[in-house]
Design an enzyme around this catalytic site. Structure first.
Site, short mmCIF file in Angstrom:
data_model
loop_
_atom_site.label_atom_id
_atom_site.label_comp_id
_atom_site.label_asym_id
_atom_site.label_seq_id
_atom_site.Cartn_x
_atom_site.Cartn_y
_atom_site.Cartn_z
CG ASP A 78 -1.88 -1.20 1.18
OD1 ASP A 78 -2.65 -1.30 0.22
OD2 ASP A 78 -1.81 -2.05 2.10
NE ARG A 188 5.06 -6.00 6.71
CZ ARG A 188 4.88 -4.69 6.96
NH1 ARG A 188 5.10 -4.22 8.16
NH2 ARG A 188 4.48 -3.88 6.01
#
Ligand code: ADP
Ligand code: MG
Length: 424
Positions: A78, A188
């Site tokens: 993003d 993550r």
């Protein structure tokens, strides 16, 4: 200078910006392995731009001749789209520039918009390569809808444009701390969440917002609504699929900005059905020069919030998250009813006092969009048009679209349908 051309058979109409370091550092390999063939087969001409450093994409789109491009597509997380949108909004001709259709191919570790766009297409959940194929397919189809943007004011008077989220506290800390695990990919965030849970802390600050509906006459303070269960079905997730992008360039083609015409030279079939765009589109001066985009809902950061705003009574938070897409990450379905252009900022906050197991339960439930049905008294959800957050804790992290920004007071307002997005 970082611009690589592939198959320059005819004028290139789609600019694909790739961040080779995003995610596990495999965005380019993922592109050549999964997307390139698809685009060739669908006869979508494109030019690859490989970014060389942070803000490279921002500079490229700020200076680009946008009459040459039918769409700007990013193959990254993003963060790279955040650069592109801000690059477009920094242009003198931002009003036209921000109308350029934007596309996303998930190549990062945080692929929230890709997951959201896939979800809006009403397809069953997908991850990793499957999500990439889905987004590649959408790019080939070339359906374009509108997308809300949120303008964000920082204490230094800088203004940013955001398509995804504004976060403070737990979520922002996890996002930034988990950068060091980027080699593991999307997981993550789960690792970061577990680590942060172990060192769970409280963040002090003041929060106020302008609710979407006129607030019912309640005592001033936070509204703890009885959370409705998430809607199981999601009819018409992209409410204003207004035109189709068909990259079929002809030399005589006119500027692609003329989206609302039915010019036969033009490669978009247009049927603008979205009044929101028209009414929200900023005005143009008589000399044709674009005027500045005004944030009409926001007073100066040094002024008190207007009477119509709700001031949250609590000042001890675990997280504050404003989000305007359905997904915060590939496996975090944060806003069950969200659409790219619903005109809402979906504001979540979690107040202090929540236990570690309860917070973990919320994030695990979020995979299925079921967190609002957990009945957690510390979780509050409001649809808002604008908000202000004033951290009191002297140090901390605030993120916009997953990118760290200046820490301090911040306020934001929605601009419905300001941008255009390839989806569906
Ligand atoms: P991820 O989801 O893996 O974090 P992003 O697209 O969010 O991927 O990119 C991470 C960061 O890298 C962003 O801050 C972006 O601006 C920056 N960036 C973009 N291109 C490059 C590059 N070539 N080298 C280093 N950083 C870059
Ligand atoms: Mg990122």
């Amino acid at each position: 200078d970082g611009v690589a051309y592939t198959e320059v058979r005819r004028p290139c109409r789609v600019m694909i910006l790739v961040n080779p370091h995003s995610g596990r550092g495999q965005a380019l390999q993922l592109f050549t392995g999964h997307v390139q063939g698809m685009l060739t087969e669908a006869a979508v001409p494109y030019t690859l731009v490989i970014t060389e450093h942070q803000n490279h994409a921002r500079e490229v789109v700020r200076k680009a001749d946008l009459t040459q491009w039918d769409a700007l597509v990013i193959m990254s997380g993003d963060g790279l789209l955040f650069e592109v949108i801000n690059g477009l909004m920094e242009r003198e001709d931002w009003q036209e520039a921000i109308q350029t259709p934007l596309g996303i191919l998930p190549g990062g570790s945080g692929n929230a918009l890709a997951a959201s766009v896939h979800h809006y297409s009403q397809s069953p959940p997908a991850w990793n390569e499957e999500l990439l194929l889905s987004c590649g397919f959408m790019l080939c189809k070339g359906l374009v809808g509108s997308m809300d943007l949120v303008s964000i004011h920082l204490a230094s008077r800088q203004r940013l444009f955001s398509f995804l989220s504004l976060a403070w506290g737990f979520v922002a800390d996890v996002d930034i701390e988990s950068e060091k695990y980027r080699h593991v990919g999307a997981i993550r965030f789960l690792m970061g969440t577990l680590v942060r849970l172990a060192t769970l802390r409280v963040y002090q600050g003041r929060l106020a917002y302008l609710p979407v509906k006129e607030a019912p006459k309640l005592p001033k303070g936070s509204i703890k609504a009885n959370h409705p269960p998430p809607t199981p079905q999601h009819p018409s997730l992209c409410s204003s699929l207004s035109c189709r992008l068909i990259p079929n360039p002809s030399p005589s083609q006119k500027s692609h900005h003329n989206h609302n015409s039915t010019n036969s030279n033009h490669n978009t079939i247009t049927k603008s059905s979205n009044n929101a765009i028209t009414t929200m589109r900023p005005e143009t001066q008589s000399d044709g020069k674009a005027v500045a985009l005004v944030d009409s809902l926001l007073p100066g950061l040094d002024q008190p919030v207007p009477e119509s705003w709700t001031v949250v009574r609590e000042e001890d938070f675990v997280l504050v998250l404003a989000i305007y897409q359905s997904h915060l990450a590939e496996d975090l379905w944060t806003v069950p009813g969200a659409m790219a252009d619903d005109g809402h900022i979906h504001l979540f906050y979690v107040t202090a006092g929540i236990s570690r197991p309860a917070l973990l339960r919320l994030f695990l439930a979020m995979e299925k969009g079921a967190h609002l049905a957990c009945g957690c008294p510390h979780l509050v959800y409001e649809k808002v048009k604008a908000l202000r957050l004033e951290p009191i804790s002297p140090q901390g992290v605030i993120t916009v679209d997953g990118e760290m920004v200046e820490y301090g007071p911040v306020q934001a307002q929605i601009h419905p349908g300001l941008a255009r997005l390839i989806c569906g």
